[in-house]
Design an enzyme around this catalytic site. Structure first.
Site, short mmCIF file in Angstrom:
data_model
loop_
_atom_site.label_atom_id
_atom_site.label_comp_id
_atom_site.label_asym_id
_atom_site.label_seq_id
_atom_site.Cartn_x
_atom_site.Cartn_y
_atom_site.Cartn_z
N HIS A 107 33.68 65.93 32.22
CA HIS A 107 32.48 66.70 32.19
C HIS A 107 31.76 66.57 33.39
O HIS A 107 30.91 67.45 33.84
CB HIS A 107 31.62 66.32 31.12
CG HIS A 107 30.84 67.42 30.48
ND1 HIS A 107 30.06 68.44 31.39
CD2 HIS A 107 30.15 67.52 29.37
CE1 HIS A 107 29.61 69.16 30.38
NE2 HIS A 107 29.25 68.63 29.42
N ASP A 124 44.62 84.49 28.22
CA ASP A 124 45.87 85.38 27.93
C ASP A 124 46.96 84.96 29.00
O ASP A 124 46.73 84.85 30.34
CB ASP A 124 45.55 86.73 27.90
CG ASP A 124 46.97 87.60 27.79
OD1 ASP A 124 47.75 87.12 27.28
OD2 ASP A 124 46.47 88.61 27.97
#
Length: 430
Positions: free
Chosen positions: A143, A375
């Site tokens: 993070h 995708d």
């Protein structure tokens, strides 16, 4: 579920001996971020591109996101770094359909490299192939390098590279986070964003509540578009967003499930994205961390009896106060610390030495970051998206539901006895 590692590869953003050689100081927002790896799972139905194709696409994407191959130190990112770790694995004993739709399970920890211990690779990918040809791509990212919006852009770029589509360039220009001259800290950031020297022990003592990790469970709650529309329709205050309304609803239900005493103060640490709040606004393509917290709080009885609209308004007002002036004040605070040569900083996140934050909550929203649009091509489709198992109590993550007709999933981590109660009342409207 048996997971067999087949091979391990390190992917660099440039060939050995070429490209970047520099040190990038962590911004004040990077240093505020949790010192943890964030792990997520993407499930794709067959047919999916081969591992070789996906690793090649990853190498292309990392040319645009070199910081994900850097070496992380307490104050800097170093390039060239350690590269991104890629693990190729096969899964035996189950088909992908057997674990869909995703429901949180500690078994999912097998699907990505370990997230504890020293940070050698700030990005780790594990490609898990199932007998049916389906794939779970599990990713962990530190993070301190990037926030949710940045990682959403990276995953989308990886997918575009796999499909042979052009990648919109991310913004690495940190001059958008320029301090004023002279710096002007309009707000107090000690013990709000960072723990002051004299209060480290007090913070640690107040967050030392721990239980056996086996008592903590992860609950997945699905809220349909129809439920959200009905919830919003009951709000007279039309300024309230869907996120604020759903959070107000869930805050009340979690407080009930926890069985908090009436006069106990319950507070949320809810993340606030600064890109559109700063002046001038920072482009959405900015890569890094640009997130702070808002801190809505109410007494338990006031929260439960006051209704969802009142709870949502408290959330709304707390978020509104974390505006452009506040973000600029944090930028200036970072400049003051830099001039003082202050390297040791403890963000409030890291003061928690326990694994239970009740009566508080920590809330993150992964909505509108484009995770549901990842995708890889090849004819398969994204059919599952979930953070992996979280071993501490009091976290709420809103994420897009990729199954069915859309809506919102909420992952909630609670003690098992409180989770059992939440399951009964999570969709109750009053």
């Amino acid at each position: 579920m048996e997971v067999q590692v087949q091979r391990t590869t390190t992917v660099m953003s440039h060939p050995a001996g070429a490209g970047d050689s520099r040190e990038i100081p962590l911004t004040i927002f990077d240093r505020f971020a949790s010192n943890i790896n964030i792990a997520v799972l993407f499930a794709f139905s067959a047919p999916v591109p081969s591992n070789h194709q996906l690793i090649h696409a990853l190498s292309i994407a990392l040319l645009h996101f070199p910081l994900l191959t850097a070496r992380l130190s307490p104050t800097h990112l170093h390039l060239p770094g350690s590269g991104a770790l890629v693990v190729e694995a096969t899964v035996d004993g189950v088909e992908l359909a057997d674990i869909l739709p995703f429901k949180p399970s500690p078994d999912f920890l097998l699907l990505h490299p370990p997230t504890d211990g020293p940070v050698r690779h700030v990005l780790q990918i594990q490609l898990n192939r199932f007998p049916c040809g389906g794939l779970v791509a599990a990713a962990t990212a530190h993070h301190r390098v990037a926030d949710g919006q940045s990682m959403g852009a990276f995953f989308a770029a990886w997918g575009r590279a796999a499909r042979g589509a052009p990648i919109p360039p991310p913004l690495h220009d940190r001059s958008w986070l320029r301090p004023r001259s002279p710096p002007a800290c309009e707000f107090d950031h000690w013990d709000v964003e960072f723990v002051s020297d004299g209060c480290i022990k007090d913070f640690a003592d107040s967050y030392r509540n721990s239980v056996d990790p086996s008592r903590i469970t992860n609950v997945l709650l699905y809220y349909t578009g129809e439920f959200l529309a009905k919830l919003k329709a009951e709000m007279r205050n039309k300024k309230l967003t869907t996120f604020e309304t759903l959070l107000g609803h869930l805050w009340r239900r979690i407080t009930e499930a926890r069985g908090l005493e009436e006069d106990v103060k319950t507070m949320i640490r809810v993340t606030v994205n600064g890109r559109q709040r700063m002046r001038p606004p920072v482009p959405s393509e900015f890569f890094g961390n640009l997130v702070l917290n808002a801190y809505p709080a109410m007494a338990a009885r006031q929260l439960v009896e006051g209704g969802t609209e009142r709870a949502a308004e408290v959330v709304h007002e707390a978020i509104r106060r974390v505006d452009g002036r506040y973000f600029q004040s944090v930028v200036d605070f970072g400049e003051v610390l830099r001039k003082q040569g202050r390297e040791e900083l403890v963000p409030v996140y890291d003061a928690n030495e326990g694994n239970v934050v009740s009566p508080e909550l920590e809330v993150d929203s992964w909505l509108r970051f484009g995770f549901e649009e990842v995708d890889f091509g090849g004819g398969g489709r994204l059919c599952g998206f979930l953070p992996t198992w979280v071993p501490w109590e009091g976290l709420v993550i809103f994420l897009p539901a990729v199954e069915g007709g859309g809506g919102v999933n909420a992952v909630v981590t609670l003690l098992e006895e409180h989770a059992a109660e939440l399951r009964k009342i999570s969709h109750s409207l009053d």
